[in-house]
Design a protein around this motif. Structure first.
Motif, mmCIF file in Angstrom:
data_model
loop_
_atom_site.group_PDB
_atom_site.id
_atom_site.type_symbol
_atom_site.label_atom_id
_atom_site.label_comp_id
_atom_site.label_asym_id
_atom_site.label_seq_id
_atom_site.Cartn_x
_atom_site.Cartn_y
_atom_site.Cartn_z
ATOM 1 N N ARG A 109 -23.696 44.021 36.897
ATOM 2 C CA ARG A 109 -24.710 43.555 37.839
ATOM 3 C C ARG A 109 -24.345 42.218 38.469
ATOM 4 O O ARG A 109 -25.019 41.777 39.392
ATOM 5 C CB ARG A 109 -26.054 43.413 37.141
ATOM 6 C CG ARG A 109 -26.688 44.751 36.829
ATOM 7 C CD ARG A 109 -28.085 44.585 36.323
ATOM 8 N NE ARG A 109 -28.092 43.736 35.131
ATOM 9 C CZ ARG A 109 -29.161 43.149 34.634
ATOM 10 N NH1 ARG A 109 -30.314 43.305 35.198
ATOM 11 N NH2 ARG A 109 -29.075 42.414 33.549
ATOM 12 N N ALA A 110 -23.295 41.581 37.982
ATOM 13 C CA ALA A 110 -22.923 40.263 38.493
ATOM 14 C C ALA A 110 -22.515 40.359 39.962
ATOM 15 O O ALA A 110 -21.801 41.273 40.363
ATOM 16 C CB ALA A 110 -21.771 39.682 37.672
ATOM 17 N N PRO A 111 -22.978 39.406 40.768
ATOM 18 C CA PRO A 111 -22.625 39.436 42.190
ATOM 19 C C PRO A 111 -21.161 39.060 42.443
ATOM 20 O O PRO A 111 -20.639 39.275 43.524
ATOM 21 C CB PRO A 111 -23.577 38.417 42.820
ATOM 22 C CG PRO A 111 -23.912 37.483 41.696
ATOM 23 C CD PRO A 111 -23.869 38.300 40.446
ATOM 24 N N VAL A 112 -20.504 38.515 41.415
ATOM 25 C CA VAL A 112 -19.114 38.089 41.557
ATOM 26 C C VAL A 112 -18.224 39.075 40.800
ATOM 27 O O VAL A 112 -18.519 39.454 39.665
ATOM 28 C CB VAL A 112 -18.920 36.671 40.966
ATOM 29 C CG1 VAL A 112 -17.472 36.247 41.045
ATOM 30 C CG2 VAL A 112 -19.824 35.686 41.662
ATOM 31 N N ASN A 113 -17.118 39.474 41.414
ATOM 32 C CA ASN A 113 -16.170 40.362 40.753
ATOM 33 C C ASN A 113 -15.235 39.498 39.904
ATOM 34 O O ASN A 113 -14.393 38.788 40.426
ATOM 35 C CB ASN A 113 -15.380 41.163 41.790
ATOM 36 C CG ASN A 113 -14.406 42.121 41.138
ATOM 37 O OD1 ASN A 113 -14.335 42.227 39.925
ATOM 38 N ND2 ASN A 113 -13.654 42.816 41.957
ATOM 39 N N VAL A 114 -15.398 39.580 38.581
ATOM 40 C CA VAL A 114 -14.589 38.748 37.684
ATOM 41 C C VAL A 114 -13.346 39.477 37.183
ATOM 42 O O VAL A 114 -12.571 38.925 36.411
ATOM 43 C CB VAL A 114 -15.420 38.255 36.475
ATOM 44 C CG1 VAL A 114 -16.522 37.324 36.929
ATOM 45 C CG2 VAL A 114 -15.951 39.413 35.673
ATOM 46 N N SER A 115 -13.136 40.693 37.642
ATOM 47 C CA SER A 115 -11.997 41.465 37.139
ATOM 48 C C SER A 115 -10.659 40.878 37.563
ATOM 49 O O SER A 115 -9.657 41.077 36.891
ATOM 50 C CB SER A 115 -12.096 42.926 37.595
ATOM 51 O OG SER A 115 -12.026 42.998 39.000
ATOM 52 N N GLU A 116 -10.645 40.129 38.659
ATOM 53 C CA GLU A 116 -9.387 39.554 39.148
ATOM 54 C C GLU A 116 -9.186 38.099 38.705
ATOM 55 O O GLU A 116 -8.174 37.501 39.007
ATOM 56 C CB GLU A 116 -9.353 39.614 40.684
ATOM 57 C CG GLU A 116 -9.444 41.025 41.250
ATOM 58 C CD GLU A 116 -8.256 41.887 40.854
ATOM 59 O OE1 GLU A 116 -7.126 41.364 40.810
ATOM 60 O OE2 GLU A 116 -8.476 43.073 40.565
ATOM 61 N N VAL A 117 -10.144 37.551 37.982
ATOM 62 C CA VAL A 117 -10.060 36.164 37.543
ATOM 63 C C VAL A 117 -9.060 36.060 36.398
ATOM 64 O O VAL A 117 -9.026 36.905 35.505
ATOM 65 C CB VAL A 117 -11.450 35.656 37.090
ATOM 66 C CG1 VAL A 117 -11.357 34.238 36.537
ATOM 67 C CG2 VAL A 117 -12.428 35.705 38.235
ATOM 68 N N ASP A 118 -8.243 34.993 36.444
ATOM 69 C CA ASP A 118 -7.284 34.741 35.368
ATOM 70 C C ASP A 118 -8.061 34.478 34.076
ATOM 71 O O ASP A 118 -8.932 33.610 34.034
ATOM 72 C CB ASP A 118 -6.424 33.529 35.732
ATOM 73 C CG ASP A 118 -5.366 33.220 34.686
ATOM 74 O OD1 ASP A 118 -5.176 34.039 33.765
ATOM 75 O OD2 ASP A 118 -4.734 32.156 34.794
ATOM 76 N N ARG A 119 -7.755 35.207 33.039
ATOM 77 C CA ARG A 119 -8.506 35.110 31.782
ATOM 78 C C ARG A 119 -8.392 33.724 31.148
ATOM 79 O O ARG A 119 -9.249 33.312 30.386
ATOM 80 C CB ARG A 119 -8.036 36.181 30.807
ATOM 81 C CG ARG A 119 -8.277 37.571 31.381
ATOM 82 C CD ARG A 119 -8.479 38.585 30.309
ATOM 83 N NE ARG A 119 -8.629 39.929 30.819
ATOM 84 C CZ ARG A 119 -9.728 40.423 31.347
ATOM 85 N NH1 ARG A 119 -10.785 39.662 31.457
ATOM 86 N NH2 ARG A 119 -9.796 41.659 31.779
ATOM 87 N N PHE A 122 -11.348 31.375 31.651
ATOM 88 C CA PHE A 122 -12.520 31.495 30.789
ATOM 89 C C PHE A 122 -12.344 30.721 29.484
ATOM 90 O O PHE A 122 -13.312 30.389 28.835
ATOM 91 C CB PHE A 122 -12.795 32.976 30.460
ATOM 92 C CG PHE A 122 -13.274 33.762 31.648
ATOM 93 C CD1 PHE A 122 -14.499 33.523 32.222
ATOM 94 C CD2 PHE A 122 -12.457 34.749 32.190
ATOM 95 C CE1 PHE A 122 -14.938 34.261 33.311
ATOM 96 C CE2 PHE A 122 -12.891 35.494 33.269
ATOM 97 C CZ PHE A 122 -14.130 35.230 33.849
ATOM 98 N N ARG A 123 -11.110 30.474 29.097
ATOM 99 C CA ARG A 123 -10.854 29.776 27.841
ATOM 100 C C ARG A 123 -10.921 28.251 27.988
ATOM 101 O O ARG A 123 -10.904 27.533 27.006
ATOM 102 C CB ARG A 123 -9.482 30.172 27.304
ATOM 103 C CG ARG A 123 -9.428 31.605 26.841
ATOM 104 C CD ARG A 123 -8.099 31.911 26.143
ATOM 105 N NE ARG A 123 -8.060 33.284 25.728
ATOM 106 C CZ ARG A 123 -7.410 34.251 26.387
ATOM 107 N NH1 ARG A 123 -6.727 33.962 27.462
ATOM 108 N NH2 ARG A 123 -7.439 35.500 25.954
ATOM 109 N N GLN A 124 -10.972 27.760 29.203
ATOM 110 C CA GLN A 124 -10.995 26.333 29.430
ATOM 111 C C GLN A 124 -12.317 25.749 28.962
ATOM 112 O O GLN A 124 -13.351 26.375 29.016
ATOM 113 C CB GLN A 124 -10.803 26.026 30.908
ATOM 114 C CG GLN A 124 -9.454 26.429 31.446
ATOM 115 C CD GLN A 124 -9.337 26.178 32.928
ATOM 116 O OE1 GLN A 124 -10.189 25.540 33.517
ATOM 117 N NE2 GLN A 124 -8.270 26.683 33.522
ATOM 118 N N GLU A 125 -12.243 24.502 28.515
ATOM 119 C CA GLU A 125 -13.473 23.837 28.059
ATOM 120 C C GLU A 125 -14.110 23.098 29.190
ATOM 121 O O GLU A 125 -13.548 22.614 30.084
ATOM 122 C CB GLU A 125 -13.143 22.870 26.932
ATOM 123 C CG GLU A 125 -12.706 23.614 25.693
ATOM 124 C CD GLU A 125 -12.433 22.669 24.546
ATOM 125 O OE1 GLU A 125 -13.096 21.625 24.448
ATOM 126 O OE2 GLU A 125 -11.566 22.984 23.749
#
Length: 125
Positions: A109-119, A122-125
C-alpha cells in the motif's frame, strides 16, 4: 542472492510445515507397526513355549520380543518428538504469516516503490 519476498517466504514455510507434518505422520505409522511386531513376537514366544519347543529357542524368541518392545518404545518416543516438532513448525508458520502479512500489506500500500532502493540505505542509522 535472490531477494526474499513475502510470497517466497510463505511458500517455503508452508512447504516446510507440510513436509514436517508428513514425516511426523510417517514416523508415527512406523512406530505403531514396530509395536505390532513386538506384540506378535511375544505371542510367537508363548505359542512355541506351549508346543514344548526347546528352551533355547523359547528364550531367544522372548529376548527378541523384549528387544523389539524396547525398539518400539524408542520409536514411539521419537514419534512423539516428531509430533512436537510438527506443532512447532506450524506455530512458526502461523507466526511468520501473522508478522509478515502486515509488513507485506504495508509495503504493497506504500505510495513509494521501495523495491529499487539500495538495501544498505535501510541499514543506516
Amino acid at each position: 542472492m535472490t531477494d526474499l519476498t513475502y510470497t517466497r517466504l510463505t511458500h517455503a514455510i508452508a512447504s516446510l510445515e507440510k513436509n514436517i507434518a508428513r514425516d511426523s505422520d510417517e514416523i508415527q505409522v512406523r512406530a505403531q507397526f514396530m509395536d505390532v511386531i513386538a506384540q506378535d513376537t511375544a505371542r510367537v514366544a508363548e505359542m512355541i513355549g506351549a508346543m514344548k519347543v526347546d528352551d533355547d529357542t523359547i528364550s531367544e524368541t522372548k529376548e527378541l520380543s523384549k528387544i523389539l518392545r524396547g525398539l518400539s518404545e524408542a520409536t514411539l518416543a521419537y514419534a512423539s518428538s516428531a509430533d512436537t516438532t510438527a506443532k512447532s513448525a506450524h506455530a512458526a508458520g502461523e507466526q511468520a504469516r501473522t508478522t509478515h502479512a502486515g509488513i507485506d500489506e504495508a509495503v504493497s500500500r506504500a505510495p513509494v516503490n521501495v523495491s529499487e532502493v539500495d538495501r544498505e540505505w535501510f541499514r543506516q542509522e
